[in-house]
Scaffold this active site. Structure first.
Site, PDB file in Angstrom:
ATOM      1  N   HIS A  51     -22.317  24.552   8.395  1.00 16.12           N
ATOM      2  CA  HIS A  51     -22.557  25.405   8.452  1.00 16.12           C
ATOM      3  C   HIS A  51     -23.544  25.197   9.864  1.00 16.12           C
ATOM      4  O   HIS A  51     -24.614  24.239   9.771  1.00 16.12           O
ATOM      5  CB  HIS A  51     -23.837  26.027   7.190  1.00 16.12           C
ATOM      6  CG  HIS A  51     -24.284  27.362   8.136  1.00 16.12           C
ATOM      7  ND1 HIS A  51     -23.440  28.559   7.388  1.00 16.12           N
ATOM      8  CD2 HIS A  51     -24.922  27.976   8.520  1.00 16.12           C
ATOM      9  CE1 HIS A  51     -24.185  29.706   7.270  1.00 16.12           C
ATOM     10  NE2 HIS A  51     -24.925  28.926   8.307  1.00 16.12           N
ATOM     11  N   ASP A  53     -26.428  27.409  12.583  1.00 11.61           N
ATOM     12  CA  ASP A  53     -27.183  27.968  13.773  1.00 11.61           C
ATOM     13  C   ASP A  53     -27.236  28.647  14.933  1.00 11.61           C
ATOM     14  O   ASP A  53     -27.942  29.158  14.945  1.00 11.61           O
ATOM     15  CB  ASP A  53     -28.339  28.527  12.665  1.00 11.61           C
ATOM     16  CG  ASP A  53     -27.544  29.546  11.403  1.00 11.61           C
ATOM     17  OD1 ASP A  53     -27.082  30.587  11.248  1.00 11.61           O
ATOM     18  OD2 ASP A  53     -28.288  28.824  10.439  1.00 11.61           O
ATOM     19  N   GLU A 155     -22.252  35.340   8.063  1.00 13.02           N
ATOM     20  CA  GLU A 155     -23.488  34.950   7.401  1.00 13.02           C
ATOM     21  C   GLU A 155     -23.612  35.948   7.005  1.00 13.02           C
ATOM     22  O   GLU A 155     -24.642  36.484   7.679  1.00 13.02           O
ATOM     23  CB  GLU A 155     -24.662  33.444   7.395  1.00 13.02           C
ATOM     24  CG  GLU A 155     -25.191  33.567   6.462  1.00 13.02           C
ATOM     25  CD  GLU A 155     -26.164  32.488   7.286  1.00 13.02           C
ATOM     26  OE1 GLU A 155     -26.436  32.028   8.315  1.00 13.02           O
ATOM     27  OE2 GLU A 155     -26.717  31.473   6.220  1.00 13.02           O
ATOM     28  N   HIS A 182     -27.051  37.315   2.120  1.00 12.46           N
ATOM     29  CA  HIS A 182     -28.177  36.862   3.088  1.00 12.46           C
ATOM     30  C   HIS A 182     -29.014  36.501   2.559  1.00 12.46           C
ATOM     31  O   HIS A 182     -29.098  36.752   0.264  1.00 12.46           O
ATOM     32  CB  HIS A 182     -28.417  36.894   4.163  1.00 12.46           C
ATOM     33  CG  HIS A 182     -28.953  35.466   5.025  1.00 12.46           C
ATOM     34  ND1 HIS A 182     -30.170  36.034   5.185  1.00 12.46           N
ATOM     35  CD2 HIS A 182     -28.759  34.113   5.016  1.00 12.46           C
ATOM     36  CE1 HIS A 182     -30.706  34.735   5.637  1.00 12.46           C
ATOM     37  NE2 HIS A 182     -30.065  33.826   5.418  1.00 12.46           N
ATOM     38  N   HIS A 222     -26.249  31.829  -1.162  1.00  9.63           N
ATOM     39  CA  HIS A 222     -27.106  32.655  -0.608  1.00  9.63           C
ATOM     40  C   HIS A 222     -27.039  33.757  -2.245  1.00  9.63           C
ATOM     41  O   HIS A 222     -27.960  34.206  -2.300  1.00  9.63           O
ATOM     42  CB  HIS A 222     -26.786  33.182   0.341  1.00  9.63           C
ATOM     43  CG  HIS A 222     -27.401  32.189   1.243  1.00  9.63           C
ATOM     44  ND1 HIS A 222     -29.220  32.541   1.466  1.00  9.63           N
ATOM     45  CD2 HIS A 222     -27.425  32.304   3.133  1.00  9.63           C
ATOM     46  CE1 HIS A 222     -29.490  32.089   2.709  1.00  9.63           C
ATOM     47  NE2 HIS A 222     -28.317  31.361   3.242  1.00  9.63           N
ATOM     48  N   HIS A 243     -23.733  25.279   2.335  1.00 10.03           N
ATOM     49  CA  HIS A 243     -24.512  24.965   2.795  1.00 10.03           C
ATOM     50  C   HIS A 243     -25.764  25.426   1.798  1.00 10.03           C
ATOM     51  O   HIS A 243     -26.314  26.658   1.947  1.00 10.03           O
ATOM     52  CB  HIS A 243     -24.987  25.739   3.773  1.00 10.03           C
ATOM     53  CG  HIS A 243     -25.604  26.769   4.610  1.00 10.03           C
ATOM     54  ND1 HIS A 243     -24.850  28.330   3.925  1.00 10.03           N
ATOM     55  CD2 HIS A 243     -26.934  27.126   5.077  1.00 10.03           C
ATOM     56  CE1 HIS A 243     -25.339  28.991   4.374  1.00 10.03           C
ATOM     57  NE2 HIS A 243     -26.754  28.702   4.746  1.00 10.03           N
ATOM     58  N   ASP A 348     -26.358  22.835   7.966  1.00  9.02           N
ATOM     59  CA  ASP A 348     -28.090  23.352   8.503  1.00  9.02           C
ATOM     60  C   ASP A 348     -28.059  23.975   9.782  1.00  9.02           C
ATOM     61  O   ASP A 348     -29.752  24.698   9.523  1.00  9.02           O
ATOM     62  CB  ASP A 348     -28.737  24.076   6.780  1.00  9.02           C
ATOM     63  CG  ASP A 348     -28.755  25.642   7.013  1.00  9.02           C
ATOM     64  OD1 ASP A 348     -28.467  26.846   8.016  1.00  9.02           O
ATOM     65  OD2 ASP A 348     -29.665  25.797   5.811  1.00  9.02           O
TER      66      ASP A 348
HETATM   67 ZN   LIG Z   1     -27.973  30.193   5.348  1.00 14.54          ZN
END
Ligand SMILES: [Zn+2]
Length: 409
Positions: A51, A53, A155, A182, A222, A243, A348
């Protein structure tokens, strides 16, 4: 550096016991030696991170024309030079869809499409460094060619807007995992931050099975514990946590409790350990909670925004920090409960605002591998954590998809 250890050998003679003192050389490696060993290992197996972003970070900064990852980007945690220095072999880029799209703005599905588009364009911008991948075999081929594989993970299950047709089309676009929720629950899956105890609805179970049939990995980062459990009991393929870390070590709802780790072991899935300090260090997690509570008290007492900002600054000066060693502790805990085959890495990076000391950006992965080697891990075991487990899960999901499509086209 080498060290010498005095050892005592006991030998049995025919007439008498002989005691010989011998000097046995033992190798005591320095931190640099372990790092060199880690890098040597990462040249033989692709390190796969679950993961990152950067797509949304780029979007926030105005798009690809505003951010050139081909050169050093010190304000970000990710750029091509540091991905290469960190020996990243494959990266799941998060096609993150904010939950606010459920209320207003672009539709969640459109937002997801735009993020996927951004990943494709990002990857094609650096053709000598990166290449797209949708299968385990492609990851291996790209690795052999010296390129970082770009994989796509959506995600937030709100991206499919309750449509299995949309899910199937996201799969055709190369999406290889979808995080079911999420921060906000859906009507078919419950988020970890929700107080509701419910898990997957019948439609949610249908989504999981359709993902199995498509070969898309079911990502349980999540979601709440009941949804984790329901998905693990529904899925016919290994699942992932792209993650998340271990709740036994940091009591955050985003982490995975031991009871679920045992189900992951039976499912042969992987938990890709998150580097977010609030998920890694119990002290940081408790601190974050106390700051939120103190801030709420200030607000209730009528403190203006300048006073609140000053207080926050003063508190932050005394804040605890997470460390690389604590991330290694999570890895060792998950190994203890779920086994060596259920481990992966899910940094992450660029989705977190703080980082552990020693794991500041994508160039630091070899330091984490070096720490495991320093703790006595074998090369075979660190290879599994680095990427072999995730490759195995991708491959098993591909096999399950072929089997399921035989009967359900
Ligand atoms: Zn996340």
């Amino acid at each position: 550096m080498e060290g010498w250890k005095v050892g005592r050998w006991v030998g049995r003679g025919t007439s008498a016991m002989m005691v010989i003192l011998a000097i046995i050389p033992t190798v005591q490696l320095s931190a640099q030696d372990y790092r060199a060993q880690a890098i040597r290992i990462l040249k033989t197996v692709p390190l796969i991170d679950g993961h990152n972003d950067i797509p949304d970070a780029i979007r926030e900064r105005g798009g690809l024309d505003s951010v050139d990852l081909g050169v050093s980007q010190p304000k970000l945690m990710t750029d091509v030079p540091r991905l290469q220095a960190g020996h990243v072999g494959a990266q799941f880029w998060a096609a993150y869809v904010p939950v606010t799209t459920m209320d207003s703005g672009p539709h969640p599905a459109v937002y997801a499409l735009e993020q996927i588009d951004l990943v494709y364009r990002l990857c094609s911008r650096y053709p000598t460094a990166m290449a797209m991948a949708t299968t385990a075999a492609q990851v291996e081929r790209n690795f052999a060619a010296g390129k970082i594989s770009c994989l796509i993970g959506i995600e937030g299950g709100h991206a499919i807007e309750n449509s299995l047709g949309a899910l199937r089309m996201f799969s055709r676009l190369g999406t290889r995992y979808m995080t079911l929720t999420h921060w906000r629950s859906l009507d078919w899956a419950t988020a970890s931050t929700d107080t509701a105890r419910r898990g997957l609805s019948p439609f949610g179970k249908q989504v999981v099975l359709e993902m199995n049939r498509l070969g898309m990995l079911v990502d349980l980062s999540h979601v709440n514990d009941q949804t984790m459990s329901d998905a693990l009991h529904t899925s016919r393929a290994p699942v992932i946590f792209s993650h998340s870390s271990a709740r036994a070590l940091a009591n955050h709802a985003r982490n995975v409790p031991d009871s679920i780790l045992k189900l992951v072991a039976a499912n042969r899935g992987v938990v890709m350990v998150n580097f977010n300090p609030g998920f890694v260090s119990e002290a940081v997690r408790a601190w974050d909670d106390s700051v939120t509570a103190r801030m709420a008290r200030l607000r209730a007492a009528g403190a203006d925004s300048a006073t609140r900002a000053d207080s926050l600054k003063a508190w932050e000066a005394a804040a605890p920090h997470a460390t690389l060693a604590q991330v290694a502790d999570h890895i060792e805990h998950i190994r203890q409960v779920a086994g060596i085959d259920c481990l992966g890495l899910g940094s992450d990076f660029d989705g977190i605002t703080e980082v552990p000391v020693g794991l500041e950006d994508v160039s630091k992965f070899p330091d984490l591998i070096a720490e495991l080697l320093r703790r006595g891990w074998t090369e075979a075991d660190v290879k599994k954590v680095a990427g072999l487990n995730t490759l195995r899960v991708l491959r098993e999901a591909e096999r399950v998809a072929v089997e399921m499509r035989r009967t359900h086209r």
